[in-house]
Design a protein around this motif. Structure first.
Motif, mmCIF file in Angstrom:
data_model
loop_
_atom_site.group_PDB
_atom_site.id
_atom_site.type_symbol
_atom_site.label_atom_id
_atom_site.label_comp_id
_atom_site.label_asym_id
_atom_site.label_seq_id
_atom_site.Cartn_x
_atom_site.Cartn_y
_atom_site.Cartn_z
ATOM 1 N N GLU A 166 0.816 -1.212 0.000
ATOM 2 C CA GLU A 166 0.000 0.000 0.000
ATOM 3 C C GLU A 166 0.856 1.272 0.000
ATOM 4 O OE1 GLU A 166 -4.165 1.337 2.132
ATOM 5 O OE2 GLU A 166 -2.884 -0.096 3.157
ATOM 6 N N VAL A 167 1.948 1.244 0.764
ATOM 7 C CA VAL A 167 2.827 2.420 0.849
ATOM 8 C C VAL A 167 4.288 2.007 0.637
ATOM 9 C CG1 VAL A 167 3.443 4.473 2.209
ATOM 10 C CG2 VAL A 167 1.197 3.430 2.520
ATOM 11 N N PRO A 168 4.635 1.699 -0.634
ATOM 12 C CA PRO A 168 6.016 1.269 -0.913
ATOM 13 C C PRO A 168 6.981 2.455 -1.054
ATOM 14 C CG PRO A 168 4.711 1.190 -2.912
ATOM 15 C CD PRO A 168 3.784 1.647 -1.825
ATOM 16 N N GLY A 169 6.421 3.689 -1.030
ATOM 17 C CA GLY A 169 7.254 4.882 -1.194
ATOM 18 C C GLY A 169 7.082 5.505 -2.575
ATOM 19 N N ASN A 170 7.742 6.646 -2.766
ATOM 20 C CA ASN A 170 7.810 7.314 -4.086
ATOM 21 C C ASN A 170 6.484 7.853 -4.611
ATOM 22 O OD1 ASN A 170 10.605 6.936 -4.390
ATOM 23 N ND2 ASN A 170 10.297 4.865 -5.164
ATOM 24 N N ALA A 171 5.499 8.098 -3.716
ATOM 25 C CA ALA A 171 4.213 8.625 -4.206
ATOM 26 C C ALA A 171 4.429 9.925 -4.990
ATOM 27 C CB ALA A 171 3.255 8.856 -3.036
ATOM 28 N N GLY A 172 5.325 10.792 -4.504
ATOM 29 C CA GLY A 172 5.583 12.064 -5.185
ATOM 30 C C GLY A 172 6.196 11.886 -6.564
ATOM 31 N N MET A 173 7.019 10.851 -6.724
ATOM 32 C CA MET A 173 7.605 10.561 -8.041
ATOM 33 C C MET A 173 6.544 9.972 -8.972
ATOM 34 S SD MET A 173 10.564 11.710 -7.552
ATOM 35 C CE MET A 173 11.186 11.368 -9.180
ATOM 36 N N LYS A 174 5.652 9.171 -8.409
ATOM 37 C CA LYS A 174 4.573 8.585 -9.214
ATOM 38 C C LYS A 174 3.588 9.677 -9.652
ATOM 39 C CE LYS A 174 5.386 4.196 -6.960
ATOM 40 N NZ LYS A 174 5.035 3.264 -5.884
ATOM 41 N N ASP A 175 3.449 10.737 -8.812
ATOM 42 C CA ASP A 175 2.678 11.908 -9.241
ATOM 43 C C ASP A 175 3.289 12.470 -10.528
ATOM 44 O OD1 ASP A 175 1.197 11.685 -6.896
ATOM 45 O OD2 ASP A 175 2.205 13.348 -5.867
ATOM 46 N N GLN A 176 4.601 12.635 -10.513
ATOM 47 C CA GLN A 176 5.291 13.192 -11.692
ATOM 48 C C GLN A 176 5.080 12.305 -12.913
ATOM 49 O OE1 GLN A 176 9.426 13.859 -10.665
ATOM 50 N NE2 GLN A 176 8.884 14.930 -8.767
ATOM 51 N N VAL A 177 5.141 10.989 -12.707
ATOM 52 C CA VAL A 177 4.926 10.047 -13.824
ATOM 53 C C VAL A 177 3.516 10.229 -14.396
ATOM 54 C CG1 VAL A 177 4.674 7.602 -14.452
ATOM 55 C CG2 VAL A 177 6.601 8.322 -13.027
ATOM 56 N N LEU A 178 2.535 10.380 -13.507
ATOM 57 C CA LEU A 178 1.156 10.547 -13.976
ATOM 58 C C LEU A 178 1.008 11.865 -14.750
ATOM 59 C CD1 LEU A 178 -1.236 8.684 -13.823
ATOM 60 C CD2 LEU A 178 -2.067 9.919 -11.818
ATOM 61 N N ALA A 179 1.722 12.907 -14.280
ATOM 62 C CA ALA A 179 1.699 14.183 -15.018
ATOM 63 C C ALA A 179 2.306 13.991 -16.409
ATOM 64 C CB ALA A 179 2.460 15.252 -14.235
ATOM 65 N N LEU A 180 3.382 13.213 -16.500
ATOM 66 C CA LEU A 180 4.016 12.955 -17.805
ATOM 67 C C LEU A 180 3.097 12.122 -18.708
ATOM 68 C CD1 LEU A 180 7.708 12.277 -16.650
ATOM 69 C CD2 LEU A 180 6.866 14.274 -17.900
ATOM 70 N N ARG A 181 2.355 11.211 -18.109
ATOM 71 C CA ARG A 181 1.389 10.431 -18.899
ATOM 72 C C ARG A 181 0.283 11.343 -19.425
ATOM 73 N NH1 ARG A 181 1.043 5.111 -14.890
ATOM 74 N NH2 ARG A 181 3.005 4.181 -15.592
ATOM 75 N N TRP A 182 -0.147 12.291 -18.574
ATOM 76 C CA TRP A 182 -1.156 13.258 -18.993
ATOM 77 C C TRP A 182 -0.635 14.059 -20.197
ATOM 78 C CZ3 TRP A 182 -1.730 18.302 -20.063
ATOM 79 C CH2 TRP A 182 -3.033 18.816 -20.144
ATOM 80 N N VAL A 183 0.627 14.482 -20.117
ATOM 81 C CA VAL A 183 1.226 15.250 -21.219
ATOM 82 C C VAL A 183 1.216 14.415 -22.498
ATOM 83 C CG1 VAL A 183 3.408 16.226 -22.076
ATOM 84 C CG2 VAL A 183 2.626 16.767 -19.752
ATOM 85 N N LYS A 184 1.630 13.169 -22.380
ATOM 86 C CA LYS A 184 1.676 12.296 -23.573
ATOM 87 C C LYS A 184 0.283 12.181 -24.212
ATOM 88 C CE LYS A 184 3.598 7.854 -25.054
ATOM 89 N NZ LYS A 184 4.684 8.412 -25.856
ATOM 90 N N GLU A 185 -0.741 12.060 -23.370
ATOM 91 C CA GLU A 185 -2.113 11.871 -23.878
ATOM 92 C C GLU A 185 -2.752 13.143 -24.430
ATOM 93 O OE1 GLU A 185 -4.596 10.282 -20.798
ATOM 94 O OE2 GLU A 185 -3.996 8.215 -21.209
ATOM 95 N N ASN A 186 -2.401 14.285 -23.837
ATOM 96 C CA ASN A 186 -3.180 15.499 -24.099
ATOM 97 C C ASN A 186 -2.443 16.658 -24.756
ATOM 98 O OD1 ASN A 186 -5.855 14.845 -22.819
ATOM 99 N ND2 ASN A 186 -4.523 14.490 -21.049
#
Length: 522
Positions: free
Chosen positions: A150-170
């Motif tokens: 549930e909490v393996p760490g790196n939530a803030g980095m995964k936020d950045q990844v999701l932002a990059l995925r948003w950029v790729k899509e939109n």
């Protein structure tokens, strides 16, 4: 007329603003790229954003993340609902294919946001690139690690990844080219972009990297003993437990502001003297089934095993980064003069005997301060030492190890000294040479702090233009290189920046039998 753009989640209404030459650009702020990480989602990896109906207003920034602001020494409420990004573009033509520059802000993984009070787009987008900035979760809220699925760490980095995925899509909807994305960042943001280079999660989401003053192999950019620290957080708040699930429930129940500034409250005795105060940072994750990990191996091992996302890299540092730490070091001068082993990087400590530690500590102290030790008379030496220890050497080390993959590496040293060196001048060091940590930001981004200086001094205009053109050109074409460029009012190519200082550290790293720059590369 206000501009409208339809992204995957719904319709956005932005605004038309003016560049400094009065030509228009389109601004879309406060775009949600993830679901709000609140309630039971606190500390978890972010979830993709949900659609909205109607038109969403994108004329103002979304809330910044709850944080301890290092600049004002205050805890800022902000909000946990803070996962927003901002897009600035001169064209909304869906086939314009404009190169995209995605900026990841610094602030020790503890402070900051992507907002225009610091990161205005005017300097960069004049060169026909799109600028995207973002918020991501910080400190405990972004980097708590319990070594559980549930909490393996790196939530803030995964936020950045999701932002990059948003950029790729939109991003094509904003005139951008999803196949030409440069990620760039400064300080913690620079360490972050180099973490993305080795993360399996970030593969394919970017095509070039600019790393300004920080790399993922630096002591301050990789967490150690993260789970033990999580228990210390609860202890500081008055909760004693040895049960991970109980700990998680408790930390989810406290107000977000109670978790800010825990970096300083959870330090060990050694950490109070060694290294920079940055501990809620990216960590190597324990493997779990059906849990996508951001970091699966030590950054240095990923570099050596060539297990990374190979893209053109521009990497560098400021010539006087260490000015930022000077006052703090002078306060602790006696402690370091009495025990110079505190100057030995954490990465080397487990590899050294006590005698070797003492020898290394003396070697460092003597190199930078002669026989005088730390004090006002050796201020310049202290600045150089902190520049090298926390930024320069590992930037060189990363660049060399990365260039062994035959990837294009382009290195720089930022040396400008003008009234735009906001941090240096604010600290009262305008009489000292070089560029302080974060001074480069005020040459790349138009903001509240440099607006008046830039507008009133005509001579700064070509300086800013040339530097931002260099950054934008790299994003457009990424010149191949392994050359090094001194960035100053006259840009001069050279070889081996700070060579004798790099050699001092490299010899110690080699002697400690940790991966170092091969002598043939020096």
């Amino acid at each position: 007329d206000d501009p409208f753009v339809t992204v995957k989640q719904g319709q956005l209404q932005g605004s038309i603003l003016k560049l400094l030459n009065d030509s228009p650009y389109f601004s879309f702020k406060g775009i949600p790229y993830a679901q709000p990480p609140v309630g039971d989602l606190r500390f978890k990896a972010p979830l993709p954003p949900t659609p909205w109906s109607g038109i969403r207003n994108a004329t103002e920034h979304g809330s910044y993340c709850t944080q301890y602001d290092m600049n004002t020494n205050q805890i800022l409420n902000g909000s946990e609902d803070c996962l927003f990004l901002n897009v600035y573009t001169k064209s909304l033509h869906p086939h314009a294919k404009i190169p995209v520059m995605v900026y990841i802000h610094g602030g020790a993984f503890m402070s900051g946001s992507g907002d225009t009070d610091t990161y205005g787009p005017e300097f960069l987008i004049q060169h026909d690139v799109i600028l995207v900035t973002m918020n991501y979760r910080l400190e405990v809220l972004g980097f708590l690690c319990l070594d559980t699925p549930e909490v393996p760490g790196n939530a803030g980095m995964k936020d950045q990844v999701l932002a990059l995925r948003w950029v790729k899509e939109n991003i094509a909807k904003f005139g951008g080219d999803p196949d030409n994305v440069t990620i760039f960042g400064e300080s913690a943001g620079s360490a972050a972009v180099t973490h993305h280079m080795i993360s399996p999660m970030s593969k394919g989401l970017f095509h070039k990297v600019i790393a300004q003053s920080g790399v993922c192999i630096q002591d301050w950019a990789i967490a150690r003993d993260a789970k033990e620290r999580a228990f210390r957080v609860a202890k500081v708040l008055g909760k004693e437990t040895t049960d991970t699930q109980e700990l998680l429930q408790y930390l989810r129940s406290v107000p977000a502001t109670d978790l800010a500034k825990m970096t300083y409250k959870t330090r060990t005795l050694d950490e109070k003297s060694r290294g920079l105060p940055m501990y809620f940072v990216p960590n190597v994750e324990k493997k779990f089934n059906n849990v996508e990990a951001f970091l699966t191996q030590e950054p240095i091992d990923a570099l050596l095993s060539k297990n990374l996302n190979k893209v053109p890299l521009m990497i560098g540092y400021n010539s006087a980064e260490g000015l930022l730490m000077l006052e703090e070091q002078l306060k602790k001068a006696q402690r370091y003069n009495d025990n110079s082993t505190y100057l030995v990087p954490r990465e080397l400590v487990p590899k050294l005997t006590e005698n070797k530690m003492k020898e290394f500590g003396s070697r460092i102290m003597k190199f930078y301060t002669g026989d005088l030790g730390m004090g006002n008379d050796t201020a310049q030496g202290i600045v150089d030492m902190n520049t090298d220890l926390h930024f320069s050497y590992n930037s060189h080390r990363f660049a060399h190890l990365y260039s062994n993959l035959n990837a294009p590496v382009y290195m720089y040293r930022f040396e400008y000294a003008t009234d735009l060196n906001i941090v240096k001048n604010f600290l009262g060091y305008s009489n000292m040479p070089g560029a302080c940590h974060a001074d480069d930001l005020f040459y790349l981004f138009y903001n509240e702090l440099n607006k008046e200086i830039y507008t009133s001094q005509e001579r700064l205009h070509p300086i800013v233009y040339d530097l931002t053109k260099l950054w934008a050109n790299f994003a457009k074409t990424s010149p191949s290189g392994r050359e090094y460029l001194a960035l100053n009012e006259v840009m001069t190519p050279g070889r081996r920046a700070d060579a004798t200082r790099v050699d001092l550290w490299n010899n110690m790293y080699c002697e400690a039998a940790v991966p170092c720059i091969a002598k043939s590369n020096l």
